[in-house]
Design a protein around this motif. Structure first.
Motif, mmCIF file in Angstrom:
data_model
loop_
_atom_site.group_PDB
_atom_site.id
_atom_site.type_symbol
_atom_site.label_atom_id
_atom_site.label_comp_id
_atom_site.label_asym_id
_atom_site.label_seq_id
_atom_site.Cartn_x
_atom_site.Cartn_y
_atom_site.Cartn_z
ATOM 1 N N LEU A 96 6.759 -0.739 52.474
ATOM 2 C CA LEU A 96 7.051 -0.837 51.047
ATOM 3 C C LEU A 96 8.536 -1.119 50.857
ATOM 4 C CD1 LEU A 96 5.016 2.335 50.130
ATOM 5 C CD2 LEU A 96 4.329 -0.001 49.615
ATOM 6 N N ARG A 97 8.876 -1.650 49.705
ATOM 7 C CA ARG A 97 10.272 -2.035 49.442
ATOM 8 C C ARG A 97 10.743 -1.507 48.094
ATOM 9 N NH1 ARG A 97 10.154 -8.386 51.466
ATOM 10 N NH2 ARG A 97 9.781 -7.905 53.679
ATOM 11 N N PRO A 98 12.035 -1.229 47.974
ATOM 12 C CA PRO A 98 12.554 -0.754 46.690
ATOM 13 C C PRO A 98 12.718 -1.896 45.694
ATOM 14 C CG PRO A 98 14.341 -0.980 48.258
ATOM 15 C CD PRO A 98 13.080 -1.288 49.017
ATOM 16 N N ASP A 99 12.352 -1.637 44.453
ATOM 17 C CA ASP A 99 12.577 -2.607 43.380
ATOM 18 C C ASP A 99 13.978 -2.367 42.814
ATOM 19 O OD1 ASP A 99 12.610 -4.287 41.230
ATOM 20 O OD2 ASP A 99 10.937 -3.346 40.172
ATOM 21 N N LEU A 100 14.878 -3.270 43.124
ATOM 22 C CA LEU A 100 16.268 -3.140 42.668
ATOM 23 C C LEU A 100 16.579 -4.065 41.499
ATOM 24 C CD1 LEU A 100 17.870 -3.091 46.234
ATOM 25 C CD2 LEU A 100 17.406 -1.110 44.768
ATOM 26 N N SER A 101 15.573 -4.775 41.010
ATOM 27 C CA SER A 101 15.811 -5.812 40.003
ATOM 28 C C SER A 101 16.390 -5.253 38.709
ATOM 29 C CB SER A 101 14.511 -6.564 39.714
ATOM 30 O OG SER A 101 13.507 -5.683 39.192
ATOM 31 N N LYS A 127 12.424 5.919 47.293
ATOM 32 C CA LYS A 127 13.249 4.736 47.073
ATOM 33 C C LYS A 127 14.619 4.875 47.725
ATOM 34 C CE LYS A 127 14.579 1.524 43.370
ATOM 35 N NZ LYS A 127 14.444 1.217 41.921
ATOM 36 N N SER A 128 15.093 6.107 47.900
ATOM 37 C CA SER A 128 16.397 6.302 48.532
ATOM 38 C C SER A 128 16.375 5.887 49.997
ATOM 39 C CB SER A 128 16.833 7.766 48.428
ATOM 40 O OG SER A 128 16.052 8.608 49.266
ATOM 41 N N TYR A 129 15.208 5.824 50.589
ATOM 42 C CA TYR A 129 15.082 5.395 51.982
ATOM 43 C C TYR A 129 15.014 3.878 52.112
ATOM 44 C CZ TYR A 129 14.435 9.873 54.394
ATOM 45 O OH TYR A 129 14.627 11.103 54.976
ATOM 46 N N GLY A 130 15.008 3.160 50.992
ATOM 47 C CA GLY A 130 14.949 1.702 51.048
ATOM 48 C C GLY A 130 13.734 1.235 51.813
ATOM 49 N N ARG A 131 13.973 0.502 52.897
ATOM 50 C CA ARG A 131 12.873 -0.006 53.717
ATOM 51 C C ARG A 131 12.565 0.883 54.917
ATOM 52 N NH1 ARG A 131 12.929 -6.582 53.980
ATOM 53 N NH2 ARG A 131 13.613 -6.988 51.849
ATOM 54 N N ALA A 132 13.276 1.988 55.058
ATOM 55 C CA ALA A 132 13.010 2.894 56.183
ATOM 56 C C ALA A 132 11.650 3.554 55.986
ATOM 57 C CB ALA A 132 14.108 3.934 56.295
ATOM 58 N N ARG A 140 23.803 10.410 30.068
ATOM 59 C CA ARG A 140 25.056 10.797 30.724
ATOM 60 C C ARG A 140 24.972 10.556 32.218
ATOM 61 N NH1 ARG A 140 25.535 16.606 33.124
ATOM 62 N NH2 ARG A 140 26.933 15.246 34.286
ATOM 63 N N ALA A 141 23.747 10.519 32.759
ATOM 64 C CA ALA A 141 23.518 10.253 34.175
ATOM 65 C C ALA A 141 22.109 9.706 34.320
ATOM 66 C CB ALA A 141 23.695 11.522 35.004
ATOM 67 N N VAL A 142 21.862 9.032 35.435
ATOM 68 C CA VAL A 142 20.540 8.456 35.699
ATOM 69 C C VAL A 142 20.143 8.775 37.128
ATOM 70 C CG1 VAL A 142 19.166 6.338 35.869
ATOM 71 C CG2 VAL A 142 20.872 6.578 34.044
ATOM 72 N N ILE A 143 18.916 9.246 37.293
ATOM 73 C CA ILE A 143 18.318 9.454 38.610
ATOM 74 C C ILE A 143 17.117 8.535 38.714
ATOM 75 C CG2 ILE A 143 17.218 11.092 40.188
ATOM 76 C CD1 ILE A 143 18.682 13.347 38.699
ATOM 77 N N ASP A 144 17.191 7.561 39.602
ATOM 78 C CA ASP A 144 16.081 6.627 39.793
ATOM 79 C C ASP A 144 15.167 7.183 40.872
ATOM 80 O OD1 ASP A 144 14.320 4.577 40.245
ATOM 81 O OD2 ASP A 144 15.829 3.075 40.763
ATOM 82 N N ALA A 145 14.019 7.696 40.441
ATOM 83 C CA ALA A 145 13.012 8.225 41.363
ATOM 84 C C ALA A 145 11.719 7.428 41.213
ATOM 85 C CB ALA A 145 12.767 9.706 41.086
ATOM 86 N N SER A 146 11.867 6.128 41.051
ATOM 87 C CA SER A 146 10.714 5.276 40.745
ATOM 88 C C SER A 146 9.891 4.901 41.964
ATOM 89 C CB SER A 146 11.173 4.003 40.026
ATOM 90 O OG SER A 146 12.108 3.280 40.805
ATOM 91 N N GLY A 147 10.350 5.260 43.175
ATOM 92 C CA GLY A 147 9.557 5.010 44.364
ATOM 93 C C GLY A 147 9.540 3.559 44.796
ATOM 94 N N THR A 148 8.614 3.254 45.700
ATOM 95 C CA THR A 148 8.518 1.897 46.256
ATOM 96 C C THR A 148 7.094 1.354 46.208
ATOM 97 O OG1 THR A 148 8.211 2.835 48.478
ATOM 98 C CG2 THR A 148 10.452 2.277 47.841
ATOM 99 N N TRP A 149 6.202 2.081 45.562
ATOM 100 C CA TRP A 149 4.786 1.727 45.578
ATOM 101 C C TRP A 149 4.515 0.332 45.023
ATOM 102 C CZ3 TRP A 149 0.395 2.923 47.740
ATOM 103 C CH2 TRP A 149 -0.813 2.613 47.135
ATOM 104 N N SER A 150 5.289 -0.117 44.095
ATOM 105 C CA SER A 150 4.988 -1.371 43.395
ATOM 106 C C SER A 150 5.302 -2.616 44.207
ATOM 107 C CB SER A 150 5.747 -1.436 42.064
ATOM 108 O OG SER A 150 7.151 -1.440 42.297
ATOM 109 N N LEU A 151 6.029 -2.459 45.338
ATOM 110 C CA LEU A 151 6.430 -3.634 46.114
ATOM 111 C C LEU A 151 6.015 -3.516 47.579
ATOM 112 C CD1 LEU A 151 10.009 -4.554 44.828
ATOM 113 C CD2 LEU A 151 7.864 -5.716 44.344
ATOM 114 N N PRO A 152 4.751 -3.736 47.889
ATOM 115 C CA PRO A 152 4.356 -3.736 49.302
ATOM 116 C C PRO A 152 4.933 -4.941 50.021
ATOM 117 C CG PRO A 152 2.542 -4.472 47.921
ATOM 118 C CD PRO A 152 3.620 -4.005 46.977
#
Length: 455
Positions: A315-320, A374-379, A153-165
């Motif tokens: 680090l960068r967010p994975d948006l793929s 991940k909500s901070y994107g590249r910040a 019914r809803a999705v919260i993406d809390a997957s972080g940015t660790w995978s994309l240095p």
């Protein structure tokens, strides 16, 4: 925003992507609200990313690393709360809080589930008709390679940015030759307590590229190694000038351990264990005749050869896997558009951010949120406390409790050098990344100071 009762998908769970600190906190809040929840974690255990920088000590205290709803859930399981004034390592954060929290959530957490796509059932991102009333579909691949689909019914993406240095290149792309030199490059803070890793850097010349908490951590570790092993040297490669604020807030930092981390990096330079090269933006990585590496700047400068390179440029967010959703992201930071101005390192250098919640984190796709680091994107500057408040607000909104969702209160510790030019300028007066929560930038992620490293 639709209340759970009004939504055709109200009987479905909220899917949380990632069983890290913020994802688990989201699940605890959802469970406390009586909302069904499923957490999908790619690792075989909770907090896989944190485990990978488990050797790094956070610069946040235990008091700043646990979520209130999570504490209440853990209390029912007989959890012994750690000393709130102590500073855990990443491994201690996992063993003393994150894995017990995941265990307390029980069957709500699914491991070995790599999310490959999120969309609306029967609707790609182009279709308007009936879109908002459709449930989400979350596709995942299991550890044994099976493809499965979960409705939500809803999705919260809390997957972080660790995978994309981020790469070494000063233009945001891999430097020329960077991929070919992969055997000599690392993108994480090395664990010099591991004999094999220690041997890789002992008695050798290592370039550290970066200016945040993770770079501070690496410099301090290499300086300690240099005191034990003669010939160990570090070359600190910075894209900006070296100035009084380069090392963060120091003794003025309201997170004392974060300030001490910057001072340790300063000591590495002052004591001669690290040489600072400033205003250097890497254009190419070349291999010398003896196999060592030469960093070439976009201004034509060539550094003396080094044996190893540690790239800690963020680090960068994975948006793929979010390509079929309608996201409202800032064009520079890749953070939610309403949040971006509050965290833009081009505009300010504080380790603080205005309190925010579900409204700033909302997207054109109703009931979809990106939370946590991940909500901070590249910040660069993220704290665990920020993520916990984010998911508290989001969960209240999903429960239809708008009053609680909008009552966002959060006071974050400052670096002590707020103001002045932003982090991304070349001024000698700018401040360094202060880290996430206090972890390894992780490359501190979630130092969730960003990893020290946080995240």
């Amino acid at each position: 925003m639709s209340s759970p009762a009004a939504s055709p998908a109200s009987g479905l769970p909220v899917v949380v992507i990632g069983a890290g600190p913020v994802g688990l906190a989201a699940a605890a809040h959802l469970a406390e609200r009586g909302l069904p929840v499923r957490v999908l974690e790619r690792g075989a255990k909770a907090a896989q990313a944190v485990r990978e920088w488990g050797h790094v000590r956070l610069f946040s205290r235990w008091a700043e690393l646990t979520d209130p709803a999570a504490e209440r859930l853990l209390a029912t399981a007989g959890w012994d709360a750690p000393d709130p004034e102590a500073y855990p390592t990443g491994a201690e954060w996992v063993s003393g809080y994150l894995q017990p929290l995941a265990d307390a959530l029980g069957a709500a957490v699914t491991y070995g589930a790599t999310v490959t796509g999120v969309s609306r059932a029967g609707r790609d991102r182009v279709v308007d008709e009936g879109r908002d009333g459709r449930p989400f579909t979350v596709d995942r691949v299991t550890a044994d390679g099976r493809e499965e689909r979960v409705r939500a019914r809803a999705v919260i993406d809390a997957s972080g940015t660790w995978s994309l240095p981020a790469p070494a290149g000063g233009n945001g792309l891999p430097a020329l030759g960077e991929r070919a030199a992969a055997d000599r490059l690392a993108y994480r803070v090395p664990d010099l307590g591991d004999p094999a890793v220690r041997a890789r850097y002992a008695g050798r010349r290592t370039a550290v590229i970066g200016s945040g908490a993770s770079a501070f951590t690496a410099l301090a570790a290499l300086a300690a190694l240099a005191r034990d092993i003669p010939g160990t040297r570090a070359v600190w490669v910075l894209r900006r000038a070296l100035g009084g604020a380069t090392y963060g807030g120091g003794s003025a930092d309201q997170l004392p351990a974060r300030g001490a981390l910057g001072l340790a990096a300063k000591a590495a330079v002052d004591d001669g264990h690290a040489e600072a090269v400033t205003g250097f933006r890497t254009e190419a990585v070349e291999r010398a005749a003896d196999g060592r590496l030469v960093l070439v700047g976009d201004d034509g400068r060539r550094l003396d050869p080094v044996d190893e390179v540690i790239v800690l440029t963020g680090l960068r967010p994975d948006l793929s896997f979010l390509a079929e959703l309608r996201l409202g992201l800032d064009e520079r930071l890749q953070a939610p558009a309403a949040l971006a101005p509050e965290i833009d390192p081009n505009q300010h250098s504080c380790g603080t951010v205005r309190p925010h919640g579900h409204r700033e984190l909302a997207h054109p796709e109703p009931d979809f949120y990106i939370a946590g680091q991940k909500s901070y994107g590249r910040a660069p500057t993220f704290l665990a406390l920020t993520g916990y408040e984010q998911v508290r607000s989001i969960t209240a909104a999903l429960a239809g409790d708008t009053e609680a969702a909008d009552r966002v209160v959060l006071t974050l510790p400052e670096t002590g050098v707020c103001g002045g030019p932003g982090l991304l300028t070349d001024s000698a007066n700018t401040q360094q990344n202060s880290g996430c929560c206090a972890a390894p930038a992780p490359a501190s992620l979630l130092q969730i100071g960003r990893p020290a490293p946080s995240r």
